[in-house]
Design a protein around this motif. Structure first.
Motif, PDB file in Angstrom:
ATOM      1  N   ALA A  86      34.437  44.878  33.828  1.00  0.00           N
ATOM      2  CA  ALA A  86      33.247  44.019  33.982  1.00  0.00           C
ATOM      3  C   ALA A  86      32.119  44.763  34.685  1.00  0.00           C
ATOM      4  O   ALA A  86      30.946  44.585  34.347  1.00  0.00           O
ATOM      5  N   SER A  87      32.466  45.620  35.638  1.00  0.00           N
ATOM      6  CA  SER A  87      31.425  46.325  36.400  1.00  0.00           C
ATOM      7  C   SER A  87      30.628  47.286  35.510  1.00  0.00           C
ATOM      8  O   SER A  87      29.515  47.659  35.848  1.00  0.00           O
ATOM      9  N   TYR A  88      31.238  47.678  34.370  1.00  0.00           N
ATOM     10  CA  TYR A  88      30.517  48.538  33.419  1.00  0.00           C
ATOM     11  C   TYR A  88      30.059  47.733  32.200  1.00  0.00           C
ATOM     12  O   TYR A  88      29.818  48.286  31.123  1.00  0.00           O
ATOM     13  N   ASN A  89      29.985  46.406  32.404  1.00  0.00           N
ATOM     14  CA  ASN A  89      29.556  45.494  31.334  1.00  0.00           C
ATOM     15  C   ASN A  89      30.435  45.537  30.091  1.00  0.00           C
ATOM     16  O   ASN A  89      29.964  45.281  28.974  1.00  0.00           O
ATOM     17  N   GLY A  90      31.694  45.879  30.273  1.00  0.00           N
ATOM     18  CA  GLY A  90      32.635  45.891  29.148  1.00  0.00           C
ATOM     19  C   GLY A  90      33.085  44.472  28.824  1.00  0.00           C
ATOM     20  O   GLY A  90      32.868  43.534  29.607  1.00  0.00           O
ATOM     21  N   ASP A  91      33.736  44.335  27.678  1.00  0.00           N
ATOM     22  CA  ASP A  91      34.178  43.023  27.200  1.00  0.00           C
ATOM     23  C   ASP A  91      35.535  42.654  27.823  1.00  0.00           C
ATOM     24  O   ASP A  91      36.539  43.319  27.572  1.00  0.00           O
ATOM     25  N   ILE A  92      35.544  41.592  28.619  1.00  0.00           N
ATOM     26  CA  ILE A  92      36.789  41.175  29.280  1.00  0.00           C
ATOM     27  C   ILE A  92      37.326  39.858  28.701  1.00  0.00           C
ATOM     28  O   ILE A  92      38.236  39.253  29.247  1.00  0.00           O
ATOM     29  N   SER A  93      36.718  39.440  27.574  1.00  0.00           N
ATOM     30  CA  SER A  93      37.058  38.113  27.048  1.00  0.00           C
ATOM     31  C   SER A  93      38.511  37.990  26.588  1.00  0.00           C
ATOM     32  O   SER A  93      39.034  36.889  26.514  1.00  0.00           O
ATOM     33  N   SER A  94      39.177  39.104  26.311  1.00  0.00           N
ATOM     34  CA  SER A  94      40.593  38.992  25.914  1.00  0.00           C
ATOM     35  C   SER A  94      41.486  38.775  27.131  1.00  0.00           C
ATOM     36  O   SER A  94      42.637  38.378  26.986  1.00  0.00           O
ATOM     37  N   PHE A  95      40.985  39.081  28.298  1.00  0.00           N
ATOM     38  CA  PHE A  95      41.842  39.090  29.498  1.00  0.00           C
ATOM     39  C   PHE A  95      41.634  37.914  30.445  1.00  0.00           C
ATOM     40  O   PHE A  95      42.521  37.579  31.223  1.00  0.00           O
ATOM     41  N   VAL A  96      40.427  37.347  30.415  1.00  0.00           N
ATOM     42  CA  VAL A  96      40.147  36.197  31.299  1.00  0.00           C
ATOM     43  C   VAL A  96      39.436  35.111  30.503  1.00  0.00           C
ATOM     44  O   VAL A  96      38.847  35.380  29.450  1.00  0.00           O
ATOM     45  N   SER A  97      39.464  33.897  31.031  1.00  0.00           N
ATOM     46  CA  SER A  97      38.805  32.777  30.351  1.00  0.00           C
ATOM     47  C   SER A  97      37.286  32.906  30.466  1.00  0.00           C
ATOM     48  O   SER A  97      36.790  33.702  31.278  1.00  0.00           O
ATOM     49  N   LYS A  98      36.591  32.072  29.714  1.00  0.00           N
ATOM     50  CA  LYS A  98      35.113  32.062  29.760  1.00  0.00           C
ATOM     51  C   LYS A  98      34.637  31.744  31.169  1.00  0.00           C
ATOM     52  O   LYS A  98      33.682  32.325  31.677  1.00  0.00           O
ATOM     53  N   ASN A  99      35.311  30.807  31.805  1.00  0.00           N
ATOM     54  CA  ASN A  99      34.918  30.407  33.158  1.00  0.00           C
ATOM     55  C   ASN A  99      35.058  31.567  34.147  1.00  0.00           C
ATOM     56  O   ASN A  99      34.155  31.832  34.945  1.00  0.00           O
ATOM     57  N   VAL A 100      36.186  32.273  34.062  1.00  0.00           N
ATOM     58  CA  VAL A 100      36.414  33.406  34.978  1.00  0.00           C
ATOM     59  C   VAL A 100      35.380  34.500  34.699  1.00  0.00           C
ATOM     60  O   VAL A 100      34.821  35.095  35.623  1.00  0.00           O
ATOM     61  N   GLU A 101      35.093  34.697  33.408  1.00  0.00           N
ATOM     62  CA  GLU A 101      34.079  35.688  33.026  1.00  0.00           C
ATOM     63  C   GLU A 101      32.740  35.353  33.692  1.00  0.00           C
ATOM     64  O   GLU A 101      32.075  36.221  34.250  1.00  0.00           O
ATOM     65  N   LYS A 102      32.412  34.067  33.647  1.00  0.00           N
ATOM     66  CA  LYS A 102      31.143  33.589  34.244  1.00  0.00           C
ATOM     67  C   LYS A 102      31.135  33.859  35.747  1.00  0.00           C
ATOM     68  O   LYS A 102      30.146  34.310  36.318  1.00  0.00           O
ATOM     69  N   GLU A 103      32.278  33.580  36.394  1.00  0.00           N
ATOM     70  CA  GLU A 103      32.363  33.768  37.851  1.00  0.00           C
ATOM     71  C   GLU A 103      32.214  35.248  38.221  1.00  0.00           C
ATOM     72  O   GLU A 103      31.570  35.581  39.212  1.00  0.00           O
ATOM     73  N   ILE A 104      32.794  36.120  37.405  1.00  0.00           N
ATOM     74  CA  ILE A 104      32.675  37.560  37.688  1.00  0.00           C
ATOM     75  C   ILE A 104      31.213  37.992  37.508  1.00  0.00           C
ATOM     76  O   ILE A 104      30.660  38.722  38.332  1.00  0.00           O
ATOM     77  N   LYS A 105      30.580  37.479  36.449  1.00  0.00           N
ATOM     78  CA  LYS A 105      29.169  37.845  36.176  1.00  0.00           C
ATOM     79  C   LYS A 105      28.288  37.412  37.340  1.00  0.00           C
ATOM     80  O   LYS A 105      27.390  38.144  37.764  1.00  0.00           O
ATOM     81  N   LYS A 106      28.576  36.206  37.888  1.00  0.00           N
ATOM     82  CA  LYS A 106      27.769  35.683  39.013  1.00  0.00           C
ATOM     83  C   LYS A 106      27.803  36.657  40.182  1.00  0.00           C
ATOM     84  O   LYS A 106      26.827  36.867  40.870  1.00  0.00           O
ATOM     85  N   LYS A 107      28.978  37.256  40.391  1.00  0.00           N
ATOM     86  CA  LYS A 107      29.151  38.204  41.504  1.00  0.00           C
ATOM     87  C   LYS A 107      28.343  39.482  41.274  1.00  0.00           C
ATOM     88  O   LYS A 107      28.004  40.186  42.209  1.00  0.00           O
ATOM     89  N   GLN A 108      28.104  39.767  40.000  1.00  0.00           N
ATOM     90  CA  GLN A 108      27.396  41.015  39.685  1.00  0.00           C
ATOM     91  C   GLN A 108      25.882  40.864  39.774  1.00  0.00           C
ATOM     92  O   GLN A 108      25.173  41.842  39.818  1.00  0.00           O
ATOM     93  N   ASP A 109      25.402  39.592  39.776  1.00  0.00           N
ATOM     94  CA  ASP A 109      23.945  39.367  39.781  1.00  0.00           C
ATOM     95  C   ASP A 109      23.317  39.697  41.136  1.00  0.00           C
ATOM     96  O   ASP A 109      23.936  39.565  42.156  1.00  0.00           O
TER      97      ASP A 109
END
Ligand code: COA
Length: 159
Positions: A136-159
């Motif tokens: 995620a830190s390199y903007n890679g695709d993590i959708s196979s490994f975590v749910s949409k919600n978790v993806e959103k939470e990780i993105k929030k941390k990166q903003d």
């Protein structure tokens, strides 16, 4: 029978949820025990890790699964919750040595405690929370490994 699934869940992945879902079908109640004082520096606070887990469990519709935090020894937590079964997921042979050590220590500290291992699904056998965070830190695709919600939470941390 109450079973405990401990971990740091920073954050919960589809691999963890696979274990939780499978074990929830075999036992009356599952307590997902979130480690308070992890030696790992976590991306998410304890409260965030708990909240994210609760949302995942709700979205999987698992009514016999609870989230609780724990500090100190796992065996004490198990005793306090009238449980003598701990479940862990085994992803690869490399997990085995570490898991065996913890299982032996816990069994020395609490003789009745059994550790059971579930074999992680092949598609989740090579992921970990750290790997997900790194991709995620390199903007890679993590959708196979975590749910949409978790993806959103990780993105929030990166903003
Ligand atoms: N799918 C995906 N990832 C998985 C997984 C699965 N099925 N199973 C484990 N993992 C990953 C986790 O994401 C985590 O990845 P990370 O290192 O990148 O964060 C890693 O495997 C293992 O971490 P976790 O399952 O969270 O365990 P832990 O090693 O952080 O902690 C405890 C293990 C909680 C069981 C242990 O530390 C403990 O009991 N602590 C309390 C103190 C105690 O009682 N000590 C005495 C016994 S040693």
């Amino acid at each position: 029978m109450i079973v405990i699934y401990p971990g740091s869940f920073d954050p919960v992945t589809k691999g963890h949820m696979d274990i939780i879902e499978r074990v929830s079908k075999k036992f009356e109640k599952v307590i997902v025990a979130v480690l308070v004082n992890s030696e790992k520096k976590t991306l998410f606070t304890l409260e965030e890790r708990e909240k994210i887990l609760e949302n995942e469990i709700k979205s999987y519709g698992l009514s016999n699964v609870e989230v609780e935090r724990f500090d100190g020894l796992l065996v004490d937590f198990a005793r306090e919750h009238n449980s003598n079964i701990v479940v862990r997921g085994l992803r690869a042979i490399s997990d085995y040595e570490y898991e065996l050590q913890i299982a032996h220590i816990n069994s020395d500290l609490y003789n009745e405690l059994e550790t059971i291992f579930l074999v992680a699904k092949a598609e989740y056998s090579y992921i970990s929370s750290s790997v997900v965070k790194e991709i995620a830190s390199y903007n890679g695709d993590i959708s196979s490994f975590v749910s949409k919600n978790v993806e959103k939470e990780i993105k929030k941390k990166q903003d």
